[in-house]
Motif scaffolding. Structure first.
Motif, PDB file in Angstrom:
ATOM      1  N   LEU A 172      -5.179   5.185   4.195  1.00 38.61           N
ATOM      2  CA  LEU A 172      -4.267   4.098   3.914  1.00 38.61           C
ATOM      3  C   LEU A 172      -4.978   3.350   2.888  1.00 38.61           C
ATOM      4  N   THR A 173      -4.294   3.185   1.650  1.00 40.06           N
ATOM      5  CA  THR A 173      -4.807   2.231   0.519  1.00 40.06           C
ATOM      6  C   THR A 173      -3.791   1.074   0.450  1.00 40.06           C
ATOM      7  N   TRP A 174      -4.391  -0.221   0.276  1.00 41.65           N
ATOM      8  CA  TRP A 174      -3.547  -1.227  -0.264  1.00 41.65           C
ATOM      9  C   TRP A 174      -4.537  -2.359  -0.905  1.00 41.65           C
ATOM     10  N   GLU A 204       4.268   9.929  -9.932  1.00 44.44           N
ATOM     11  CA  GLU A 204       3.334  11.032  -8.971  1.00 44.44           C
ATOM     12  C   GLU A 204       3.238  11.814 -10.370  1.00 44.44           C
ATOM     13  N   TYR A 210       7.356   4.079  -8.696  1.00 47.01           N
ATOM     14  CA  TYR A 210       6.012   4.732  -8.594  1.00 47.01           C
ATOM     15  C   TYR A 210       6.136   6.222  -9.431  1.00 47.01           C
ATOM     16  N   GLY A 220       0.871  -1.116   0.014  1.00 46.77           N
ATOM     17  CA  GLY A 220      -0.108   0.101   0.038  1.00 46.77           C
ATOM     18  C   GLY A 220       0.909   1.271   0.166  1.00 46.77           C
ATOM     19  N   ALA A 221       0.176   2.415  -0.100  1.00 49.60           N
ATOM     20  CA  ALA A 221       0.624   3.780  -0.124  1.00 49.60           C
ATOM     21  C   ALA A 221      -0.112   4.595   0.587  1.00 49.60           C
ATOM     22  N   VAL A 222       0.649   5.649   1.272  1.00 47.40           N
ATOM     23  CA  VAL A 222      -0.017   6.564   2.100  1.00 47.40           C
ATOM     24  C   VAL A 222       0.785   7.844   2.157  1.00 47.40           C
ATOM     25  N   TYR A 223       0.188   9.069   2.095  1.00 48.52           N
ATOM     26  CA  TYR A 223       0.679  10.479   2.073  1.00 48.52           C
ATOM     27  C   TYR A 223       0.342  10.709   3.850  1.00 48.52           C
ATOM     28  N   GLN A 238      -0.819  -0.363  -8.956  1.00 47.51           N
ATOM     29  CA  GLN A 238      -1.848   0.097  -7.882  1.00 47.51           C
ATOM     30  C   GLN A 238      -1.910   1.704  -7.933  1.00 47.51           C
ATOM     31  N   ARG A 239      -3.062   2.145  -7.439  1.00 49.25           N
ATOM     32  CA  ARG A 239      -3.317   3.688  -7.554  1.00 49.25           C
ATOM     33  C   ARG A 239      -3.630   4.177  -6.082  1.00 49.25           C
ATOM     34  N   GLN A 240      -2.838   5.264  -5.984  1.00 53.25           N
ATOM     35  CA  GLN A 240      -3.338   5.885  -4.621  1.00 53.25           C
ATOM     36  C   GLN A 240      -3.842   7.321  -5.036  1.00 53.25           C
TER      37      GLN A 240
END
Length: 182
Positions: free
Chosen positions: A83-85, A156, A154, A67-70, A103-105
């Motif tokens: 949080l997304t995973w 952005e 990744y 997952g990824a998170v800012y 994957q996408r955040q």
């Protein structure tokens, strides 16, 4: 009568401001990692960057989800975003010739796992994605989470990223290896 209303409105505004400050202080932390561990202290954190008041972390949850998170710094400290995973290949059948499991955040971050990322370039809309070597998480974590030779790529963007043009290229020859399939 008018002074009574102004006093009441001012008192309510002060009470709401105090409550807001207390809530904000209770949900912020001195370090971005602390903000994430407050949500889930079992995450394996993989820092991508921390610049000014913004940090990007990737994480592995329950050994089989990436997952990824800012995390953003506000007036009172660091606060984690959502949080997304999603699940990653349990057998870790990643190779260096395919992009699988992208994957996408939100609308601005695309990422995924690739094997031998030091020999590859991932391009999104003609721009090069960044690579994070998972060897940075330490040998013990590499073995426990089965991350040998894996990299996180990744990308952005400022606007909503489209998946129209994702390419995997050989770093030495520039040859496109396999079009990404979403």
């Amino acid at each position: 009568m008018k002074k009574w209303r102004i006093t009441t409105v001012a008192l309510v505004a002060i009470i709401l401001a105090v409550v807001w400050v207390m809530v904000e202080k209770s949900e912020t932390y001195s370090e971005p990692q602390k903000a994430l561990f407050a949500i889930d202290n079992e995450l394996l954190l993989i820092p991508a960057y921390q610049m000014n008041d913004k940090a990007l972390f990737f994480f592995i949850k329950d050994k089989d989800s990436l997952g990824a998170v800012y995390v953003r710094k506000g007036l009172f400290g660091w606060k984690a975003g959502m949080l997304t995973w999603s699940a990653i290949d349990k057998e870790r059948h990643y190779d260096s010739y395919h992009l699988n499991g992208t994957q996408r955040q939100g609308g601005s971050l695309l990422y995924g796992l690739i094997k031998n990322g030091n020999d590859r370039i991932v391009q999104v809309n003609e721009e090069q994605a960044k690579m994070l070597n998972l060897a940075t998480v330490g040998q013990e974590n590499i073995e426990e989470y089965r991350l040998e030779e894996l990299f996180i790529w990744y990308f952005e963007g400022d606007e909503s990223i489209t998946e129209d043009e994702i390419k995997l290229l050989d770093k030495d020859t520039g040859e496109e290896l396999n079009p990404a399939n979403f």
